[in-house]
Design a protein around this motif. Structure first.
Motif, PDB file in Angstrom:
ATOM      1  N   LEU A  88       0.867  -1.231  -0.064  1.00  0.00           N
ATOM      2  CA  LEU A  88      -0.219   0.052  -0.268  1.00  0.00           C
ATOM      3  C   LEU A  88       0.766   1.185   0.030  1.00  0.00           C
ATOM      4  N   GLU A  89       0.306   2.308  -0.418  1.00  0.00           N
ATOM      5  CA  GLU A  89       1.013   3.695  -0.362  1.00  0.00           C
ATOM      6  C   GLU A  89       1.510   3.891   1.073  1.00  0.00           C
ATOM      7  N   LYS A  90       0.408   3.642   1.865  1.00  0.00           N
ATOM      8  CA  LYS A  90       0.748   3.920   3.312  1.00  0.00           C
ATOM      9  C   LYS A  90       0.814   2.387   3.960  1.00  0.00           C
ATOM     10  N   PRO A  91       2.095   1.630   4.047  1.00  0.00           N
ATOM     11  CA  PRO A  91       1.934   0.435   4.455  1.00  0.00           C
ATOM     12  C   PRO A  91       1.131   0.166   5.813  1.00  0.00           C
ATOM     13  N   MET A  92       0.406  -1.091   6.082  1.00  0.00           N
ATOM     14  CA  MET A  92      -0.306  -1.197   7.004  1.00  0.00           C
ATOM     15  C   MET A  92      -0.214  -2.751   7.473  1.00  0.00           C
ATOM     16  N   THR A  93      -0.139  -3.326   8.660  1.00  0.00           N
ATOM     17  CA  THR A  93      -0.063  -4.684   8.851  1.00  0.00           C
ATOM     18  C   THR A  93      -1.504  -5.143   9.052  1.00  0.00           C
ATOM     19  N   PHE A  94      -1.483  -6.620   8.823  1.00  0.00           N
ATOM     20  CA  PHE A  94      -2.951  -7.177   8.871  1.00  0.00           C
ATOM     21  C   PHE A  94      -3.284  -7.063  10.164  1.00  0.00           C
ATOM     22  N   ALA A  95      -2.498  -7.128  11.251  1.00  0.00           N
ATOM     23  CA  ALA A  95      -2.922  -7.225  12.804  1.00  0.00           C
ATOM     24  C   ALA A  95      -3.374  -5.665  12.825  1.00  0.00           C
ATOM     25  N   ARG A  96      -2.979  -4.828  12.338  1.00  0.00           N
ATOM     26  CA  ARG A  96      -3.601  -3.351  12.436  1.00  0.00           C
ATOM     27  C   ARG A  96      -4.961  -3.326  12.027  1.00  0.00           C
ATOM     28  N   LEU A  97      -4.810  -3.794  10.879  1.00  0.00           N
ATOM     29  CA  LEU A  97      -6.104  -3.697  10.124  1.00  0.00           C
ATOM     30  C   LEU A  97      -7.333  -4.585  10.858  1.00  0.00           C
ATOM     31  N   LEU A  98      -6.988  -5.593  11.495  1.00  0.00           N
ATOM     32  CA  LEU A  98      -8.023  -6.512  12.209  1.00  0.00           C
ATOM     33  C   LEU A  98      -8.257  -5.665  13.485  1.00  0.00           C
ATOM     34  N   SER A  99      -7.422  -4.792  14.043  1.00  0.00           N
ATOM     35  CA  SER A  99      -7.559  -4.045  15.300  1.00  0.00           C
ATOM     36  C   SER A  99      -8.761  -3.036  14.942  1.00  0.00           C
ATOM     37  N   GLU A 100      -8.611  -2.386  13.789  1.00  0.00           N
ATOM     38  CA  GLU A 100      -9.528  -1.501  13.226  1.00  0.00           C
ATOM     39  C   GLU A 100     -10.900  -2.082  13.021  1.00  0.00           C
ATOM     40  N   ILE A 101     -10.904  -3.213  12.323  1.00  0.00           N
ATOM     41  CA  ILE A 101     -12.195  -3.845  12.077  1.00  0.00           C
ATOM     42  C   ILE A 101     -12.956  -4.200  13.394  1.00  0.00           C
ATOM     43  N   GLU A 102     -12.442  -4.410  14.460  1.00  0.00           N
ATOM     44  CA  GLU A 102     -12.816  -5.068  15.681  1.00  0.00           C
ATOM     45  C   GLU A 102     -13.808  -3.619  16.338  1.00  0.00           C
ATOM     46  N   GLN A 103     -13.523  -2.610  15.785  1.00  0.00           N
ATOM     47  CA  GLN A 103     -14.126  -1.456  16.427  1.00  0.00           C
ATOM     48  C   GLN A 103     -15.463  -1.204  15.639  1.00  0.00           C
ATOM     49  N   ILE A 104     -15.545  -1.808  14.773  1.00  0.00           N
ATOM     50  CA  ILE A 104     -16.925  -1.822  13.837  1.00  0.00           C
ATOM     51  C   ILE A 104     -18.145  -2.322  14.751  1.00  0.00           C
ATOM     52  N   GLU A 105     -19.081  -1.381  14.888  1.00  0.00           N
ATOM     53  CA  GLU A 105     -20.157  -1.940  15.847  1.00  0.00           C
ATOM     54  C   GLU A 105     -21.109  -2.682  14.863  1.00  0.00           C
ATOM     55  N   GLY A 106     -21.675  -3.748  15.654  1.00  0.00           N
ATOM     56  CA  GLY A 106     -22.665  -4.628  14.949  1.00  0.00           C
ATOM     57  C   GLY A 106     -21.626  -5.863  14.207  1.00  0.00           C
ATOM     58  N   ILE A 107     -20.721  -5.869  14.055  1.00  0.00           N
ATOM     59  CA  ILE A 107     -19.807  -6.994  13.656  1.00  0.00           C
ATOM     60  C   ILE A 107     -19.390  -7.793  14.880  1.00  0.00           C
ATOM     61  N   ARG A 108     -19.819  -9.111  15.131  1.00  0.00           N
ATOM     62  CA  ARG A 108     -19.785  -9.724  16.186  1.00  0.00           C
ATOM     63  C   ARG A 108     -18.725 -10.774  16.273  1.00  0.00           C
ATOM     64  N   ARG A 109     -18.352 -11.293  15.082  1.00  0.00           N
ATOM     65  CA  ARG A 109     -17.176 -12.330  14.502  1.00  0.00           C
ATOM     66  C   ARG A 109     -16.374 -12.031  13.511  1.00  0.00           C
ATOM     67  N   ILE A 110     -15.183 -12.267  13.766  1.00  0.00           N
ATOM     68  CA  ILE A 110     -14.503 -11.919  12.533  1.00  0.00           C
ATOM     69  C   ILE A 110     -13.306 -13.124  12.382  1.00  0.00           C
ATOM     70  N   ARG A 111     -13.596 -13.715  11.183  1.00  0.00           N
ATOM     71  CA  ARG A 111     -12.642 -14.884  10.482  1.00  0.00           C
ATOM     72  C   ARG A 111     -11.591 -14.500   9.272  1.00  0.00           C
ATOM     73  N   PHE A 112     -10.731 -15.024   9.177  1.00  0.00           N
ATOM     74  CA  PHE A 112      -9.871 -14.699   7.997  1.00  0.00           C
ATOM     75  C   PHE A 112      -9.066 -15.940   7.369  1.00  0.00           C
ATOM     76  N   MET A 113      -9.010 -15.993   6.340  1.00  0.00           N
ATOM     77  CA  MET A 113      -8.020 -16.960   5.609  1.00  0.00           C
ATOM     78  C   MET A 113      -7.684 -16.533   4.209  1.00  0.00           C
ATOM     79  N   THR A 114      -6.576 -17.044   3.784  1.00  0.00           N
ATOM     80  CA  THR A 114      -5.449 -17.740   4.501  1.00  0.00           C
ATOM     81  C   THR A 114      -4.271 -17.204   5.149  1.00  0.00           C
ATOM     82  N   SER A 115      -3.997 -18.018   5.889  1.00  0.00           N
ATOM     83  CA  SER A 115      -2.522 -17.403   6.800  1.00  0.00           C
ATOM     84  C   SER A 115      -1.429 -18.126   6.290  1.00  0.00           C
ATOM     85  N   HIS A 116      -0.361 -17.668   5.685  1.00  0.00           N
ATOM     86  CA  HIS A 116       0.650 -18.310   5.519  1.00  0.00           C
ATOM     87  C   HIS A 116       1.579 -18.351   6.759  1.00  0.00           C
ATOM     88  N   PRO A 117       2.066 -19.401   7.166  1.00  0.00           N
ATOM     89  CA  PRO A 117       2.796 -19.581   8.362  1.00  0.00           C
ATOM     90  C   PRO A 117       4.112 -18.617   8.158  1.00  0.00           C
TER      91      PRO A 117
END
Ligand code: SAH
Ligand code: SF4
Ligand code: F3S
Length: 482
Positions: A253-282
């Motif tokens: 991205l133009e302003k790089p961002m980590t996946f963990a950071r993105l998750l933290s921001e998504i966590e703030q969204i009201e109404g969303i109760r569950r977050i899943r993701f795939m796929t994670s490369h080890p």
């Protein structure tokens, strides 16, 4: 966004705009003229069928195709006996590919009796040169062919295919473009996939995905967050973030961002109760992500962590960039931070040169990790990948024998993990009325296990507490705990 755009107000007599997504709205309006004429002539809406053959990312693409077809006036149907049929193809393994050729023959026979119908093909298989050659030579009755990079142009291509006879082909080598704000039709009202990135840069030596999906591109965080906010406002409670390797999200991205950071921001969204993701490369799973998972109230206690092989030698040949010890250490770290986590995986059997000793390393990892579930695949040779050129392909009967042994181990392991949950009360998102017994509903726990329990359809889309009464191996019978 489409909801706020009135397609009937678009002037289709002027030239189409150049910018996206405005250009596609223009072509949607044009297609709508076609469907209106169809209604006037036939006294009914034209019907369309979208068939998906691939992974969750393909399924999400199919929702885009369906959204566009619906908004231009098609009625979506479950059967292939439709006025417009589109196959969204997959080519990750040979059998995915074969399925499409088989169905296509069938469809050709149907089209002979219904020459007005239109057949379209898109998705990963269309990115392969030999597939295009075969289509041009022997499947002239197909009307429209496009690939993975220009799916956003579907309305425009549909318009062209409706207006002319013969085969329209538009397949691109690669793209750096991401077009936002096209219509989408969700399969479920209460859960949705959300693409966070496209393509793959990893080039695992057996895998065709990087060749057919192109280079890795991340969506901008603000576009992802806006989409999830809209989904939440529309009643979605669970989202699945999609990418071939979500752990490398944001690097380009133009302003790089980590996946963990993105998750933290998504966590703030009201109404969303569950977050899943795939796929994670080890190889890219960071300590930051493990920490976020440990703290999160919304990220489900499930991680899909593809192993592919337990042999460090084979992993090197596969270009996976981790070894057996690193994988096991990672699992240890995750289990420590998220004690309840369910781990699932993908394993390939019969990679070229795999010996019995290599295979026993895979079995050893399966036993040590104790997966809740594992997808096991027989290695499939994909043209153009480095592994396809290897001389030492493993004989079929040897592979089959290893596959059977692995499957048995994986199943026994999964059963033990599941059985240990019996008696617990778990939060369950109710997904549907049970297809075999309509007095039951079926739902998923955070750890992705399925439970069936007595209940009515009014529970669909809600999260309820269910006591797990009986373990049936891959699923449970339960009862409402409240
Ligand atoms: N991006 C994901 C996987 C996408 S493909 C990841 O890296 O984990 C899904 C699974 O298909 C892979 O994990 C792998 O196990 C399997 N697969 C891919 N190519 C294959 C091949 N040529 N033969 C057999 N299985 C394959
Ligand atoms: Fe294929 Fe590897 Fe990319 Fe996954 S990470 S899509 S297995 S190349
Ligand atoms: Fe198949 Fe393409 Fe997905 S090859 S697995 S549909 S990315």
């Amino acid at each position: 966004m489409l909801n706020t755009i009135d397609l009937d107000k678009i002037d289709v007599t002027s030239a189409p705009p150049q910018e996206e997504p405005g250009r596609q709205y223009y072509f949607m309006a044009k297609c709508r003229q076609y469907t209106k004429r169809f209604v006037a002539e036939h006294g009914r809406c034209p019907t369309a069928h979208v068939q998906n053959y691939g992974c969750q990312m393909n399924a999400r693409d199919s929702e885009k195709l369906t959204g566009i077809l619906e908004s231009v006036g098609y009625e979506i149907t479950d059967t292939e006996e439709a006025d417009f049929v589109i196959y969204n193809t997959c080519t990750v393994r040979e059998n995915a590919n074969n399925k499409v050729w088989g169905r296509l023959g069938y469809l050709g026979a149907y089209k002979k009796k219904h020459p007005q119908m239109k057949i379209a093909l898109c998705g990963c298989m269309m990115q392969e040169a030999e597939v295009l050659e075969k289509l041009k030579k022997s499947y002239r009755y197909v009307n429209l062919v496009f690939g993975t990079h220009n799916i956003y142009k579907f309305a425009e291509l549909l318009c062209t295919a409706l207006a002319q006879e013969g085969m329209v082909i538009d397949v691109w080598e690669d793209t750096d473009k991401i077009v936002e704000d096209l219509p989408m039709e969700r399969k479920y009202a209460f859960k949705s996939g959300v693409n966070i990135m496209f393509g793959c840069n990893n080039f695992c030596s057996y895998c065709i995905v990087p060749y057919v999906r192109g280079r890795e591109r991340s969506r901008r965080p603000q576009d992802i967050l806006r989409e999830i906010e809209r989904l939440a406002a529309d009643g979605v409670v669970e989202i699945m973030l999609l990418g071939q390797n979500v752990n490398s999200y944001g690097k380009n991205l133009e302003k790089p961002m980590t996946f963990a950071r993105l998750l933290s921001e998504i966590e703030q969204i009201e109404g969303i109760r569950r977050i899943r993701f795939m796929t994670s490369h080890p190889k890219d799973l960071s300590d930051e992500l493990i920490e976020v998972m440990g703290k999160s109230k919304k990220i489900c206690n499930h991680l899909h962590l593809p192993l592919q092989s337990g042999s460090s030698r084979i992993l090197k040949e596969m270009n996976r960039q981790y070894d057996k010890e690193q994988y096991l250490a990672l699992v240890g770290k995750i289990r420590k931070a998220v004690p309840d986590i369910a781990l699932t995986t993908d394993i390939i059997v019969g990679f070229p040169g795999e010996t019995e000793e290599d295979f026993s390393e895979t079995m050893d990892v399966v036993r040590q990790v104790g997966y809740e579930s594992a997808f096991t695949f027989i290695y499939s040779k994909r043209t153009g990948t480095p592994a396809a050129a290897k001389q030492d392909q493993v004989p079929e009967e040897v592979v089959k024998d290893r596959f059977d042994r692995l499957l048995k181990e994986v199943q026994e392991c999964a059963f033990r993990r599941a059985e240990a949950l019996t008696g617990r009360t778990e939060e369950v998102l109710v997904e549907e009325v049970n297809s075999q017994d309509c007095s039951l509903v079926s739902g998923r726990m955070g750890n992705n296990f399925i439970v069936h329990f007595p209940g009515g359809k009014e529970l669909i889309g809600t999260i309820v507490n269910v006591r797990l009464k009986e373990c049936k191996g891959f699923y449970f019978y339960g009862e409402l705990a409240e």
